[in-house]
Design an enzyme around this catalytic site. Structure first.
Site, mmCIF file in Angstrom:
data_model
loop_
_atom_site.group_PDB
_atom_site.id
_atom_site.type_symbol
_atom_site.label_atom_id
_atom_site.label_comp_id
_atom_site.label_asym_id
_atom_site.label_seq_id
_atom_site.Cartn_x
_atom_site.Cartn_y
_atom_site.Cartn_z
ATOM 1 N N HIS A 1 0.876 -1.174 0.000
ATOM 2 C CA HIS A 1 0.000 0.000 0.000
ATOM 3 C C HIS A 1 0.920 1.234 0.000
ATOM 4 C CE1 HIS A 1 -2.840 2.904 1.804
ATOM 5 N NE2 HIS A 1 -3.806 2.062 1.515
ATOM 6 N N LYS B 1 -10.495 -1.228 10.420
ATOM 7 C CA LYS B 1 -10.558 -2.409 9.541
ATOM 8 C C LYS B 1 -11.106 -3.611 10.299
ATOM 9 C CE LYS B 1 -7.601 -0.468 6.375
ATOM 10 N NZ LYS B 1 -8.008 0.086 5.116
HETATM 11 N N1 PMP Z 1 -1.756 -0.616 4.688
HETATM 12 C C1 PMP Z 1 -2.698 -1.394 4.154
HETATM 13 C C2 PMP Z 1 -2.327 -2.780 3.699
HETATM 14 C C3 PMP Z 1 -4.010 -0.934 4.040
HETATM 15 O O1 PMP Z 1 -4.949 -1.696 3.498
HETATM 16 C C4 PMP Z 1 -4.319 0.378 4.492
HETATM 17 C C5 PMP Z 1 -5.726 0.928 4.346
HETATM 18 N N2 PMP Z 1 -6.296 0.739 3.105
HETATM 19 C C6 PMP Z 1 -3.301 1.144 5.040
HETATM 20 C C7 PMP Z 1 -2.038 0.618 5.122
HETATM 21 C C8 PMP Z 1 -3.570 2.523 5.563
HETATM 22 O O2 PMP Z 1 -4.421 2.464 6.658
HETATM 23 P P1 PMP Z 1 -5.016 3.815 7.306
HETATM 24 O O3 PMP Z 1 -5.626 4.568 6.166
HETATM 25 O O4 PMP Z 1 -6.034 3.316 8.286
HETATM 26 O O5 PMP Z 1 -3.890 4.540 7.925
#
Ligand code: PMP
Length: 408
Positions: free
Chosen positions: A124, A227
């Site tokens: 990500h 999540k």
């Molecule tokens: N890493 C992964 C694998 C994710 O799926 C996400 C959210 N889509 C994030 C990081 C970022 O999370 P957040 O937006 O809650 O900080």
């Protein structure tokens, strides 16, 4: 609790699942972006503001003490859940992104232009960009573990780029774009053999299966409460005490200090050193309630049921003419990314949104994966334990119709 036998009573706990969107009953299949919240989590937030609202760690008065107790009890819940050695190894942040930035910015102190750090192609953007910023500041070089067509990491290639120059390796446990479950145990062992630290982004793993940080021997493990049925704006950072002691404070302010004069400030012990200012108290407490909620259903039951949904949906989707799934790892969880013929994913997503079906379309904050497959993006469905096979059937019928309409 057997999820399959209790699915209707579980669904009743989630008020949003009974709402309509565009005149149709909501079918929510965007759980990898954020999951829905059960009544107990919503009630916890409302109860906090009705009965407990006060600032923590600083008041002699009863409300402040009660709020502090609940906040610190929540830290203990996460300590137990992740099997950390001590509660002070659990830091509350605003999310996975914040947790990663806290660690990556701390590594500015440890790196120079002779050093290397390792990321994977499956990440990500939250687990790429903060480290690129670190490289810009320190001159360190970032190397990338490549993936194969199935969406699995090439661990032989990892062994080849890993060396005594490597200072930290940062990988997700589960890919948010493809659902691949990475072999993090092997990655951690190999990294430690050259003295490199490891950060695991567990944003997509914690909602779906057990994580034991001591068994993994991981240095940092991060996730977001939203999540796993918790509220937005709360993240958990686990760090080994040795590392958290070594890392410099991330933000300065109240709560994280021991002694302040204009000449010099000394910092608090863990975990306060990393929790400057007033935290999201209501959100943290409600995250603990969300954790209790999923543990009450049981992560093994959740995994078993979601694996069933995954194989049911994969089989049904593949009946659709011209549908291609991206991410075919043997070890995968709760996410299916696909395209139908050359139809743009956005067009499919918009059309089925009219029918009340919520899916995600686009690059899923993982552009390097889309570049690998040379596609503009995918349609992504992602499950939670409250989804049903009926919902999948409705989705598949909607996709068949959308495909015919958009192919004309
Ligand atoms: N890493 C992964 C694998 C994710 O799926 C996400 C959210 N889509 C994030 C990081 C970022 O999370 P957040 O937006 O809650 O900080």
């Amino acid at each position: 609790m057997n999820v399959l036998n209790n699915i209707q009573s579980i669904r009743k706990e989630f008020p949003i699942l009974n709402t309509t969107v565009n005149g149709n009953k909501l079918i929510y299949l965007d759980n990898a972006a954020t999951s829905q919240t059960p009544n107990c989590v919503i009630d916890s937030i409302s109860n906090y503001y009705k009965n407990l609202n006060s600032n923590i760690h600083r008041g002699v008065h009863t409300l402040s003490q009660l709020a502090t107790e609940k906040y610190e009890d929540t830290r203990k819940k996460f300590k137990t859940h992740f099997n950390a050695k001590s509660s002070s190894e659990i830091i509350f942040t605003s999310g996975t992104t914040h947790s990663i930035n806290l660690v990556s910015s701390g590594f500015t102190n440890f790196l120079n232009d002779k050093d290397e750090i390792i990321v994977s192609q499956l990440e990500h953007h939250s687990n790429i960009v903060p480290w690129q910023m670190l490289c810009e500041k320190t001159g360190a070089k970032m190397k990338v573990i490549p993936m194969n067509d199935k969406g699995e990491l090439d661990l032989n290639a990892f062994s080849n780029i890993l060396s005594f120059k490597t200072k930290i390796v940062f990988i997700n446990h589960v890919s948010n774009a493809l659902g691949t479950v990475n072999n993090i145990q092997e990655i951690i062992e190999k990294s430690h053999s050259v003295g490199a630290a490891v950060l695991i982004d567990g944003a997509q793993a914690v909602p779906h299966f057990e994580v034991d940080v001591r068994k993994l021997d991981v240095d940092f493990y991060v996730c977001s409460a939203h999540k796993f049925c918790g509220p937005t704006g709360v993240g958990i950072l686990y760090g080994k005490k040795e590392w958290l002691d070594k890392l410099p404070a991330y933000q300065g302010g109240g709560e994280m200090i021991d002694d302040v004069t204009f000449e010099k400030t000394t910092y608090s012990e863990l975990p306060n050193k990393f929790e400057a200012g007033t935290p999201n108290i209501a959100g943290v407490i409600a995250s603990g309630i969300a954790l209790d909620y999923i543990n009450n259903i049981g992560l093994e039951n959740i995994k078993e049921y979601e694996d069933y949904l995954l194989s049911y949906a994969t089989e049904k989707l593949l009946e659709i003419d011209g549908l291609k799934i991206y991410g075919e790892s043997k070890n995968k969880t709760s996410v299916i990314s696909f395209n139908i013929k050359s139809i743009h994913p956005y067009d499919i997503g918009s059309l089925i949104d009219n029918l009340g079906i919520a899916v995600r379309t686009g690059k899923h904050c993982a552009q390097p994966i889309m570049d690998f497959y040379k596609i503009p993006g995918t349609v992504r469905i992602s499950f939670c334990f409250y989804n049903t096979t009926d919902e999948i059937d409705t989705l598949v019928n909607a996709l068949k119709k959308a495909s015919i309409m958009l192919s004309q």
